[in-house]
Design a protein around this motif. Structure first.
Motif, PDB file in Angstrom:
ATOM      1  N   MET A   1       0.846  -1.194   0.000  1.00  0.00           N
ATOM      2  CA  MET A   1       0.000   0.000   0.000  1.00  0.00           C
ATOM      3  C   MET A   1       0.886   1.250   0.000  1.00  0.00           C
ATOM      4  SD  MET A   1      -2.868   1.014   2.739  1.00  0.00           S
ATOM      5  CE  MET A   1      -4.192   2.073   2.282  1.00  0.00           C
ATOM      6  N   ASN A   2       0.718   2.103  -0.960  1.00  0.00           N
ATOM      7  CA  ASN A   2       1.533   3.323  -1.045  1.00  0.00           C
ATOM      8  C   ASN A   2       0.709   4.549  -0.703  1.00  0.00           C
ATOM      9  OD1 ASN A   2       3.883   2.062  -1.788  1.00  0.00           O
ATOM     10  ND2 ASN A   2       3.303   2.019  -3.947  1.00  0.00           N
ATOM     11  N   TYR A   3       1.365   5.493  -0.093  1.00  0.00           N
ATOM     12  CA  TYR A   3       0.695   6.736   0.266  1.00  0.00           C
ATOM     13  C   TYR A   3       1.440   7.878  -0.379  1.00  0.00           C
ATOM     14  CZ  TYR A   3      -1.768  10.143   3.105  1.00  0.00           C
ATOM     15  OH  TYR A   3      -2.558  11.183   3.516  1.00  0.00           O
ATOM     16  N   LYS A   4       0.787   8.517  -1.317  1.00  0.00           N
ATOM     17  CA  LYS A   4       1.476   9.561  -2.085  1.00  0.00           C
ATOM     18  C   LYS A   4       1.261  10.906  -1.406  1.00  0.00           C
ATOM     19  CE  LYS A   4       3.333  10.872  -6.192  1.00  0.00           C
ATOM     20  NZ  LYS A   4       4.383  11.740  -5.668  1.00  0.00           N
ATOM     21  N   LEU A   5       2.374  11.571  -1.154  1.00  0.00           N
ATOM     22  CA  LEU A   5       2.280  12.916  -0.567  1.00  0.00           C
ATOM     23  C   LEU A   5       2.114  13.941  -1.671  1.00  0.00           C
ATOM     24  CD1 LEU A   5       5.225  12.856   1.991  1.00  0.00           C
ATOM     25  CD2 LEU A   5       2.800  13.035   2.555  1.00  0.00           C
ATOM     26  N   THR A   6       1.398  15.028  -1.345  1.00  0.00           N
ATOM     27  CA  THR A   6       1.294  16.097  -2.345  1.00  0.00           C
ATOM     28  C   THR A   6       2.642  16.815  -2.406  1.00  0.00           C
ATOM     29  OG1 THR A   6       0.586  17.709  -0.724  1.00  0.00           O
ATOM     30  CG2 THR A   6      -1.157  16.451  -1.815  1.00  0.00           C
ATOM     31  N   PRO A   7       2.992  17.385  -3.550  1.00  0.00           N
ATOM     32  CA  PRO A   7       4.287  18.085  -3.634  1.00  0.00           C
ATOM     33  C   PRO A   7       4.418  19.188  -2.585  1.00  0.00           C
ATOM     34  CG  PRO A   7       3.323  17.824  -5.797  1.00  0.00           C
ATOM     35  CD  PRO A   7       2.297  17.355  -4.832  1.00  0.00           C
ATOM     36  N   ALA A   8       3.288  19.871  -2.287  1.00  0.00           N
ATOM     37  CA  ALA A   8       3.349  20.964  -1.301  1.00  0.00           C
ATOM     38  C   ALA A   8       3.747  20.440   0.070  1.00  0.00           C
ATOM     39  CB  ALA A   8       1.992  21.653  -1.226  1.00  0.00           C
ATOM     40  N   ASN A   9       3.167  19.309   0.455  1.00  0.00           N
ATOM     41  CA  ASN A   9       3.496  18.742   1.763  1.00  0.00           C
ATOM     42  C   ASN A   9       4.918  18.205   1.797  1.00  0.00           C
ATOM     43  OD1 ASN A   9       1.004  19.340   2.720  1.00  0.00           O
ATOM     44  ND2 ASN A   9       0.139  17.324   2.310  1.00  0.00           N
ATOM     45  N   PHE A  10       5.342  17.690   0.667  1.00  0.00           N
ATOM     46  CA  PHE A  10       6.705  17.192   0.571  1.00  0.00           C
ATOM     47  C   PHE A  10       7.693  18.356   0.771  1.00  0.00           C
ATOM     48  CE2 PHE A  10      10.416  15.841  -1.982  1.00  0.00           C
ATOM     49  CZ  PHE A  10      10.743  14.710  -1.259  1.00  0.00           C
ATOM     50  N   GLU A  11       7.388  19.489   0.117  1.00  0.00           N
ATOM     51  CA  GLU A  11       8.231  20.686   0.247  1.00  0.00           C
ATOM     52  C   GLU A  11       8.233  21.202   1.680  1.00  0.00           C
ATOM     53  OE1 GLU A  11      10.258  22.308  -1.876  1.00  0.00           O
ATOM     54  OE2 GLU A  11       9.907  20.610  -3.205  1.00  0.00           O
ATOM     55  N   LEU A  12       7.055  21.121   2.298  1.00  0.00           N
ATOM     56  CA  LEU A  12       6.882  21.615   3.663  1.00  0.00           C
ATOM     57  C   LEU A  12       7.886  20.962   4.609  1.00  0.00           C
ATOM     58  CD1 LEU A  12       4.746  23.569   4.868  1.00  0.00           C
ATOM     59  CD2 LEU A  12       3.488  21.560   5.604  1.00  0.00           C
ATOM     60  N   ARG A  13       8.061  19.668   4.423  1.00  0.00           N
ATOM     61  CA  ARG A  13       8.962  18.924   5.301  1.00  0.00           C
ATOM     62  C   ARG A  13      10.411  19.367   5.101  1.00  0.00           C
ATOM     63  NH1 ARG A  13       7.204  13.730   4.344  1.00  0.00           N
ATOM     64  NH2 ARG A  13       8.849  13.357   2.863  1.00  0.00           N
ATOM     65  N   TRP A  14      10.806  19.510   3.850  1.00  0.00           N
ATOM     66  CA  TRP A  14      12.182  19.969   3.589  1.00  0.00           C
ATOM     67  C   TRP A  14      12.373  21.389   4.103  1.00  0.00           C
ATOM     68  CZ3 TRP A  14      15.147  16.210   3.114  1.00  0.00           C
ATOM     69  CH2 TRP A  14      14.759  15.064   2.427  1.00  0.00           C
ATOM     70  N   ASN A  15      11.327  22.175   3.953  1.00  0.00           N
ATOM     71  CA  ASN A  15      11.346  23.547   4.459  1.00  0.00           C
ATOM     72  C   ASN A  15      11.619  23.536   5.967  1.00  0.00           C
ATOM     73  OD1 ASN A  15      10.887  26.209   4.981  1.00  0.00           O
ATOM     74  ND2 ASN A  15       8.743  26.221   4.400  1.00  0.00           N
ATOM     75  N   LEU A  16      10.901  22.679   6.670  1.00  0.00           N
ATOM     76  CA  LEU A  16      11.074  22.578   8.125  1.00  0.00           C
ATOM     77  C   LEU A  16      12.500  22.174   8.483  1.00  0.00           C
ATOM     78  CD1 LEU A  16       9.762  22.467  11.017  1.00  0.00           C
ATOM     79  CD2 LEU A  16       9.507  20.036  10.610  1.00  0.00           C
ATOM     80  N   PHE A  17      13.019  21.183   7.794  1.00  0.00           N
ATOM     81  CA  PHE A  17      14.362  20.697   8.122  1.00  0.00           C
ATOM     82  C   PHE A  17      15.437  21.742   7.840  1.00  0.00           C
ATOM     83  CE2 PHE A  17      12.848  16.102   7.312  1.00  0.00           C
ATOM     84  CZ  PHE A  17      12.296  16.070   8.583  1.00  0.00           C
ATOM     85  N   GLY A  18      15.128  22.667   6.956  1.00  0.00           N
ATOM     86  CA  GLY A  18      16.112  23.703   6.620  1.00  0.00           C
ATOM     87  C   GLY A  18      16.165  24.837   7.636  1.00  0.00           C
ATOM     88  N   TRP A  19      15.119  24.947   8.470  1.00  0.00           N
ATOM     89  CA  TRP A  19      15.028  26.104   9.364  1.00  0.00           C
ATOM     90  C   TRP A  19      16.164  26.221  10.380  1.00  0.00           C
ATOM     91  CZ3 TRP A  19      12.936  30.673   9.394  1.00  0.00           C
ATOM     92  CH2 TRP A  19      11.886  30.934   8.522  1.00  0.00           C
ATOM     93  N   PRO A  20      16.544  25.151  11.083  1.00  0.00           N
ATOM     94  CA  PRO A  20      17.625  25.325  12.057  1.00  0.00           C
ATOM     95  C   PRO A  20      18.890  25.892  11.418  1.00  0.00           C
ATOM     96  CG  PRO A  20      16.543  23.238  12.426  1.00  0.00           C
ATOM     97  CD  PRO A  20      15.987  23.789  11.154  1.00  0.00           C
ATOM     98  N   LYS A  21      19.181  25.457  10.200  1.00  0.00           N
ATOM     99  CA  LYS A  21      20.370  25.964   9.493  1.00  0.00           C
ATOM    100  C   LYS A  21      20.196  27.458   9.175  1.00  0.00           C
ATOM    101  CE  LYS A  21      24.029  25.249   6.617  1.00  0.00           C
ATOM    102  NZ  LYS A  21      24.500  26.616   6.557  1.00  0.00           N
ATOM    103  N   ARG A  22      18.977  27.822   8.745  1.00  0.00           N
ATOM    104  CA  ARG A  22      18.726  29.243   8.441  1.00  0.00           C
ATOM    105  C   ARG A  22      18.914  30.106   9.681  1.00  0.00           C
ATOM    106  NH1 ARG A  22      13.172  29.829   5.152  1.00  0.00           N
ATOM    107  NH2 ARG A  22      13.732  32.020   5.146  1.00  0.00           N
ATOM    108  N   ILE A  23      18.394  29.607  10.814  1.00  0.00           N
ATOM    109  CA  ILE A  23      18.525  30.363  12.071  1.00  0.00           C
ATOM    110  C   ILE A  23      20.011  30.469  12.449  1.00  0.00           C
ATOM    111  CG2 ILE A  23      17.970  30.363  14.557  1.00  0.00           C
ATOM    112  CD1 ILE A  23      15.416  30.741  13.074  1.00  0.00           C
ATOM    113  N   SER A  24      20.709  29.343  12.294  1.00  0.00           N
ATOM    114  CA  SER A  24      22.132  29.319  12.628  1.00  0.00           C
ATOM    115  C   SER A  24      22.908  30.315  11.748  1.00  0.00           C
ATOM    116  CB  SER A  24      22.637  27.891  12.425  1.00  0.00           C
ATOM    117  OG  SER A  24      23.994  27.837  12.621  1.00  0.00           O
ATOM    118  N   ASP A  25      22.606  30.331  10.447  1.00  0.00           N
ATOM    119  CA  ASP A  25      23.273  31.276   9.525  1.00  0.00           C
ATOM    120  C   ASP A  25      22.955  32.716   9.909  1.00  0.00           C
ATOM    121  OD1 ASP A  25      24.283  29.160   8.194  1.00  0.00           O
ATOM    122  OD2 ASP A  25      22.911  29.260   6.478  1.00  0.00           O
TER     123      ASP A  25
END
Lengths: 138, 144
Positions: A1-25
């Motif tokens: 069974m596969n669960y396809k994420l929408t591109p927007a939600n997929f981007e959202l996750r990468w966006n979140l993971f990038g935040w600590p680095k942005r704050i650090s910079d």
């Protein structure tokens, strides 16, 4: 069974993971920026302090000239002049306090401004007429 | 949220068992009983429940993500302020000291959610303690 994420939600996750680095910079960039701004503000404060010293000298000369007022008929005029000097001195005392606080924040030597305090005390000792009872108080 | 993923897996397991053990026809001597419709209905039901549970996990994860991004935006907004005097610089320096802890707390709030959901999305990731995070993706599909 596969669960396809929408591109927007997929981007959202990468966006979140990038935040600590942005704050650090941003923290690093801000550190450098603040060092520059601190120097700018220090220069500004020194200029302001020069102006302040000039202002104090002006008040000092006004105080020194008070002894030239000898005509009792001009007492009201002189009294208002003295009140004005006193107001200026109180304002200067506030400014001096601000300068001292800022010097502490800049981590530079705190200037001695006892002269203003002495002048205010001296001005308080000038005899003045009380508005309510009409007597001169010493 | 872990309980939802557990339930979801249970429903998928039940569905797999049913698929194996529930025949489409049952022979009763002279007669043959067709159970295909019931079988299909039950398989669909378990699939649907599993999918709805997955939807919920995704929705909660998205909500938490949006919450965390809002918080990060507020932190960044504060760090982007242009100080107008030394007092504001002093305030900002104080905030700069607390900022790494704020980021760490956000990580702590969001990480459990992501550990659960990313495990389901076949993701692997590492948290680096200096408040930055690297993530490596292996799939965008959920494969239980």
């Amino acid at each position: 069974m596969n669960y396809k994420l929408t591109p927007a939600n997929f981007e959202l996750r990468w966006n979140l993971f990038g935040w600590p680095k942005r704050i650090s910079d941003q923290l690093e960039a801000l550190e450098a920026k603040l060092a520059g701004r601190t120097n700018d503000f220090l220069d500004e404060m020194r200029d302001e302090q020069d102006g302040f010293i000039e202002k104090l000298k002006g008040i000092q000369s006004k105080v020194d000239n008070l002894h030239t007022f000898t005509n009792i008929e001009r007492v009201e005029q002189v009294a208002s002049f003295v009140r004005e000097i006193k107001k200026d001195l109180i304002k200067c005392a506030d400014e001096a306090r601000t300068f001292n606080n800022r010097e502490a924040l800049f981590d530079v030597e705190v200037s001695e401004r006892a002269l203003i305090k002495t002048r205010i005390v001296a001005m308080n000792r000038i005899p003045r007429k009380n508005a309510t009872d009409g007597y001169i108080h010493y | 949220m872990a309980i939802y993923t557990l339930w979801q897996k249970q429903h998928l397991a039940i569905r797999a068992d049913l698929e194996k053990s529930f025949p489409a026809t049952i022979n009763l001597g002279l007669f043959t009983l067709s159970s295909a419709k019931v079988r299909a209905l039950m398989l669909d039901k378990h699939s649907e429940i599993a999918k709805k549970l997955m939807d919920m996990v995704a929705r909660v994860t998205i909500d938490y993500t949006n919450f965390a991004i809002d918080e990060y935006e507020q932190i960044l907004g504060r760090l982007r302020q242009d100080p107008k005097d030394i007092e504001q610089i002093d305030d900002l320096k104080g905030y700069m000291i607390t900022a790494p802890n704020l980021v760490l707390n956000l990580n702590l709030q969001v990480s459990p959610i992501y550990i659960i959901s990313l495990a389901n999305f076949n993701f692997s990731y590492t948290i680096i303690l200096n408040s930055s995070r690297t993530v490596s993706a292996t799939s965008t599909r959920w494969n239980p």
